[in-house]
Design a protein around this motif. Structure first.
Motif, PDB file in Angstrom:
ATOM      1  N   ALA A  66      -9.038   0.561  -3.798  1.00 46.24           N
ATOM      2  CA  ALA A  66      -8.384   1.863  -3.659  1.00 46.24           C
ATOM      3  C   ALA A  66      -7.722   2.310  -4.949  1.00 46.24           C
ATOM      4  O   ALA A  66      -7.628   3.522  -5.218  1.00 46.24           O
ATOM      5  N   GLU A 113      -9.603  -4.497  -0.495  1.00 41.73           N
ATOM      6  CA  GLU A 113      -9.378  -3.121  -0.059  1.00 41.73           C
ATOM      7  C   GLU A 113      -8.342  -2.427  -0.936  1.00 41.73           C
ATOM      8  O   GLU A 113      -8.535  -1.283  -1.379  1.00 41.73           O
ATOM      9  N   LYS A 121       0.821  -1.217   0.000  1.00 38.71           N
ATOM     10  CA  LYS A 121       0.000   0.000   0.000  1.00 38.71           C
ATOM     11  C   LYS A 121       0.851   1.261   0.000  1.00 38.71           C
ATOM     12  O   LYS A 121       0.572   2.220  -0.728  1.00 38.71           O
TER      13      LYS A 121
END
Length: 377
Positions: free
Chosen positions: A53, A49, A20
């Motif tokens: 994103a 997730e 991330k």
């Protein structure tokens, strides 16, 4: 991989913090050069997730299924270290190039096992050592090759970081079987790789390590003296017990001292170039620092990796070049646990530390690091 204007199809294996924070943003910054086609993680919620994103179309929990379904050209491996060997090998076998987070593997044996899955001209496995790729490090490397600063003599390589007890509550951290080692393996590896990429091959290391403040199997601090083939000598310190965190490297040459102090990444302003008293040519001194300012980053290394892919060439931080820091780390653990200097020539398959950084004897390693009698650990 042949030259092509088509974007490289990229899959990310491991959707945790490093993916991330670093990998997916670097891929996004690459623009039309890449297209992220899939995320794979054993935790489907975490995969979804990250995919949501960044609007990544495919989400998987099984790497084999992902490789077969998505046919990526490049696979980013951002899993815990214990999963690197299997994920990297599978991707290579599927014909994908690989960019794997540090540490590359849990042992030299695993590193060499992965290398057997590579093919001439690619695919190749490369590893995340982003501090090599900033403009200042590249400029210093050029100066060393050309002899502009004189002979390398003395170096300092410090990774003094702080990780509290909560950091090690993640199940795989602080354990030989799943992390491979402590800060020598998982934290200082970045600065040590930069040190080696600049000063070249090392010949002997004498190290000490200890578990002083954290509830872990591995060390939480290590120190080493490293002799290089050039004759230069370096001190190396790695810690996760240091409240004022810093990453600091210093290189003393015949004609100059060059230093960098940062934490997790540098730009040109983090570097200092100091001439020796006998060097007075202002024009020469002014030419030492780079004109461009490229920070060290995953993005900088990704740019170099994509160029190597297009050319069908082995990238930096791959093969023997990527193995060098694993050799040093292995020797540091062997020296710290056995209490004697270790030479680079010792690190072959007959050596138990080639197969495991604790020499295959966890009880003795833990006892030695905790400064206990191994017979009463």
């Amino acid at each position: 991989m042949s030259a092509s204007s088509s974007p490289v199809r990229v899959a990310v294996v491991g959707a945790g913090g490093i993916a991330k924070a670093c990998h997916v943003p670097a891929l996004a910054a690459a623009g039309d050069a890449v297209r992220i086609v899939a995320v794979c993680d054993i935790d489907s919620g975490r995969a979804n997730e990250l995919a949501d994103a960044y609007d990544i179309p495919a989400r998987h929990t099984d790497p084999a299924e992902m490789l077969a379904t998505e046919s990526p050209g490049l696979v980013i491996v951002a899993t815990p270290p214990v999963a690197h060997r299997a994920a990297v090998s599978a991707a290579l076998d599927a014909g994908a190039w690989v960019w794997c987070e540090k540490p590359p593997t849990l042992s030299l044996a695993e590193y060499d096992e992965i290398a057997a899955h590579e093919k001439d001209g690619g695919p190749y496995a490369s590893y995340v050592f982003q501090h090599r790729f900033g403009s200042a490090a590249r400029r210093l490397r050029q100066h060393i090759v050309e002899g502009e600063l004189g002979a390398p003599l003395v170096a300092v390589c410090n990774t003094l970081w702080y990780r509290g007890h909560d950091y090690f509550e993640v199940p795989w951290r602080g354990k030989w079987e799943t992390e491979g080692g402590g800060p020598t393996m998982g934290h200082g590896i970045h600065q040590m790789d930069l040190l080696l990429s600049l000063l070249g091959d090392w010949s002997e290391v004498h190290a000490v390590a200890a578990t002083l403040g954290r509830r872990v199997e591995t060390e939480d601090v290590s120190f080493a003296i490293v002799r290089f083939a050039s004759g230069a000598i370096a001190s190396v310190a790695n810690s996760v017990l240091s409240p004022r965190e810093t990453s600091y490297l210093r290189f003393d040459f015949t004609d100059a001292t060059v230093e960098v102090e940062h934490l997790y990444g540098y730009e040109n302003s983090n570097w200092r170039w100091t001439p020796a008293p006998h060097v007075t040519d202002a024009g020469r001194i002014a030419g030492w620092a780079p004109a461009d300012n490229t920070p060290s980053s995953h993005r900088a290394q990704l740019t170099a990796l994509l160029a190597a892919m297009r050319a069908g060439e082995r990238p930096a931080a791959s093969g023997a070049d990527g193995r060098r820091v694993m050799e040093l780390i292995t020797a540091m653990y062997q020296s710290a646990i056995t209490g004697r200097p270790v030479s680079r020539t010792e690190l072959g398959p007959a050596n138990p530390f080639y197969h495991s950084l604790n020499g295959g004897d966890t009880a003795t390693a833990v006892a030695r690091l905790q400064q206990k009698d191994p017979h009463h650990a």
